[in-house]
Design a protein around this motif. Structure first.
Motif, mmCIF file in Angstrom:
data_model
loop_
_atom_site.group_PDB
_atom_site.id
_atom_site.type_symbol
_atom_site.label_atom_id
_atom_site.label_comp_id
_atom_site.label_asym_id
_atom_site.label_seq_id
_atom_site.Cartn_x
_atom_site.Cartn_y
_atom_site.Cartn_z
ATOM 1 N N GLY A 38 40.857 27.900 35.923
ATOM 2 C CA GLY A 38 41.876 27.169 35.187
ATOM 3 C C GLY A 38 41.782 27.362 33.691
ATOM 4 O O GLY A 38 42.743 27.109 32.966
ATOM 5 N N ARG A 39 40.618 27.860 33.241
ATOM 6 C CA ARG A 39 40.431 28.119 31.804
ATOM 7 C C ARG A 39 39.870 29.513 31.549
ATOM 8 O O ARG A 39 40.323 30.206 30.651
ATOM 9 N N GLU A 40 38.899 29.918 32.345
ATOM 10 C CA GLU A 40 38.217 31.173 32.114
ATOM 11 C C GLU A 40 38.147 31.989 33.407
ATOM 12 O O GLU A 40 38.165 31.440 34.518
ATOM 13 N N PHE A 41 38.015 33.313 33.222
ATOM 14 C CA PHE A 41 37.746 34.204 34.335
ATOM 15 C C PHE A 41 36.255 34.512 34.367
ATOM 16 O O PHE A 41 35.570 34.422 33.341
ATOM 17 N N ALA A 42 35.768 34.880 35.520
ATOM 18 C CA ALA A 42 34.356 35.221 35.642
ATOM 19 C C ALA A 42 34.047 36.470 34.819
ATOM 20 O O ALA A 42 34.922 37.309 34.603
ATOM 21 N N PRO A 43 32.794 36.624 34.354
ATOM 22 C CA PRO A 43 32.408 37.838 33.613
ATOM 23 C C PRO A 43 32.240 39.009 34.580
ATOM 24 O O PRO A 43 31.139 39.546 34.764
ATOM 25 N N CYS A 44 33.328 39.381 35.200
ATOM 26 C CA CYS A 44 33.309 40.412 36.244
ATOM 27 C C CYS A 44 33.302 41.804 35.618
ATOM 28 O O CYS A 44 34.017 42.059 34.652
ATOM 29 N N THR A 45 32.505 42.695 36.173
ATOM 30 C CA THR A 45 32.442 44.067 35.664
ATOM 31 C C THR A 45 33.307 45.026 36.461
ATOM 32 O O THR A 45 33.553 46.144 36.029
ATOM 33 N N PHE A 46 33.785 44.580 37.626
ATOM 34 C CA PHE A 46 34.644 45.443 38.451
ATOM 35 C C PHE A 46 35.461 44.565 39.384
ATOM 36 O O PHE A 46 34.903 43.852 40.214
ATOM 37 N N ASN A 47 36.777 44.622 39.257
ATOM 38 C CA ASN A 47 37.639 43.751 40.070
ATOM 39 C C ASN A 47 37.917 44.386 41.432
ATOM 40 O O ASN A 47 39.027 44.833 41.727
ATOM 41 N N GLY A 48 36.889 44.369 42.271
ATOM 42 C CA GLY A 48 37.037 44.945 43.603
ATOM 43 C C GLY A 48 38.109 44.265 44.432
ATOM 44 O O GLY A 48 38.685 44.874 45.343
ATOM 45 N N CYS A 49 38.415 42.998 44.116
ATOM 46 C CA CYS A 49 39.451 42.288 44.867
ATOM 47 C C CYS A 49 40.809 42.967 44.724
ATOM 48 O O CYS A 49 41.575 43.068 45.692
ATOM 49 N N MET A 50 41.125 43.460 43.526
ATOM 50 C CA MET A 50 42.397 44.130 43.315
ATOM 51 C C MET A 50 42.411 45.521 43.950
ATOM 52 O O MET A 50 43.437 45.984 44.447
ATOM 53 N N HIS A 51 41.252 46.177 43.946
ATOM 54 C CA HIS A 51 41.157 47.505 44.550
ATOM 55 C C HIS A 51 41.308 47.441 46.070
ATOM 56 O O HIS A 51 41.635 48.447 46.703
ATOM 57 N N GLN A 52 41.052 46.284 46.656
ATOM 58 C CA GLN A 52 41.128 46.166 48.107
ATOM 59 C C GLN A 52 42.562 46.282 48.626
ATOM 60 O O GLN A 52 42.784 46.649 49.780
ATOM 61 N N VAL A 53 43.544 45.973 47.789
ATOM 62 C CA VAL A 53 44.952 46.066 48.187
ATOM 63 C C VAL A 53 45.404 47.514 48.047
ATOM 64 O O VAL A 53 45.373 48.084 46.954
#
Length: 370
Positions: free
Chosen positions: A309-324
């Motif tokens: 709701g305020r911040e995104f995780a300090p993610c280094t690779f958005n594998g969730c988007m690559h899954q689509v």
């Protein structure tokens, strides 16, 4: 009765607030909306909204003198004006200063201290704005009304279709103004984006089917053009106003985008809509109208969703988007278009890519090898 609304915000936030404000209008309120310069053209397309424009960027991120100048300009607009209701759709109490010179019988603003004025996590913002603005009891009730389309749009800027299908794709976008100013980088911009290579593959597949492909984006999206040099497409990057985007989408058959402003603008049109999500839950954002689909990547990921709701995780690779995959998106476009052509209404829904799932660790290792 008169209502004063304060909501600059991102395009999506403004559009998700419109149904609640429209309900106020239907109750007899004359609506005056304090907005930024970027969304003013869209709000002007609603005959029942009177925009009050302010320099939102200057007030939020300008130098002290620019902030003071912007606030004083707004104060002159509303000084001593009387309103029956003043709604400030922000948590930060400093936003209340913006309407200080206006006289209002009743004031509403967001607050984390009271459940009544707190946007409950996991719920669609359209529902929550309606609950708070209209004073609806937080009990068992139906979901919110669909997006409210503008009643005076300009004609579509596109020529007549030269193919059976016209598909709009939005490879860019996804800006997060607060994070950009605070940190100098845009983590949300990369985390919420579907990989550009997937958009290219989708565009090629559509072109092979003799579909007309339209590239849509804002002035900052020029970087995507070289990726589509070998694909015949109508280039609308950085050339359209917000009302023209809605008109153009209505003159098209389908729109494919990730979680960004054009998703909500397309939701105001009658085109089939496929939204691709990962860090955010599509059930809380996808426009709730027929022929709309949210694909939520990242099934099996413990980190999904990562937006709090305020911040995104300090993610280094958005594998969730690559899954689509492009194949899944193309399949869903076909389903929506087929149903619409046969007059079979499909209500808004969300799905996950249940087949060909790739664990996040495997995705990361594959990316490193490449």
């Amino acid at each position: 009765m008169k209502a004063l609304i304060v909501k600059f915000g991102q395009i999506g936030d403004v559009i998700m607030a419109i149904p609640a404000i429209h309900a106020l209008h239907e109750k007899g309120f004359e609506v005056h909306w304090v907005c930024g310069k970027s969304v003013k053209p869209l709000l002007e397309c609603y005959s029942w909204i009177t925009p009050i424009t302010t320099d939102d960027k200057g007030i939020l991120f300008g130098k002290p003198v620019d902030r003071i100048r912007g606030i004083l300009k707004l104060w002159r607009e509303i000084l001593f004006r009387r309103f029956d209701l003043c709604v400030t759709l922000y948590y930060d109490q400093r936003y209340r200063l913006l309407t200080l010179p206006a006289w209002a019988k009743h004031r509403i603003s967001l607050s984390t201290q009271l459940r009544f004025t707190n946007l409950i996590a996991g719920r669609h913002h359209t529902d929550e704005y309606a609950r708070i603005v209209l004073g609806i009891d937080d009990s068992c009730r139906e979901q919110s009304a669909p997006p409210v389309s503008p009643d005076r749009l300009p004609p579509s800027p596109l020529p007549e279709k030269t193919a059976l299908r016209r598909i709009v794709i939005v490879p860019g976008g996804v800006q997060h103004l607060v994070r950009e100013q605070a940190t100098g980088h845009l983590p949300a911009q990369t985390l919420r984006r579907w990989p550009i290579e997937n958009f290219v593959e989708l565009a090629r597949n559509l072109a092979d089917r003799n579909c007309e492909v339209v590239l849509l984006g804002g002035p900052g999206d020029e970087w995507i053009r070289p990726y589509f040099n070998d694909i015949t497409a109508i280039d609308c990057i950085g050339t359209l106003s917000l009302p023209e985007v809605v008109s153009m989408c209505s003159a098209s058959d389908a729109v494919v985008t990730h979680d960004t402003g054009p998703l909500h603008l397309a939701g105001l049109s009658n085109a089939c809509l496929v939204g691709i999500f990962g860090p955010t839950d599509p059930a809380t954002r996808v426009p709730r109208r027929p022929y709309t689909l949210g694909i939520w990547g990242g099934q099996g990921f413990a980190c999904r969703p990562c937006y709090d709701g305020r911040e995104f995780a300090p993610c280094t690779f958005n594998g969730c988007m690559h899954q689509v995959t492009p194949e899944l998106v193309l399949e869903q476009i076909d389903i929506l278009l087929s149903a619409k052509s046969r007059g079979v209404e499909i209500l808004w829904r969300t799905i996950t890519p249940e087949s060909n799932l790739i664990p996040v660790t495997s995705v990361k290792q594959s990316e490193r090898r490449n």
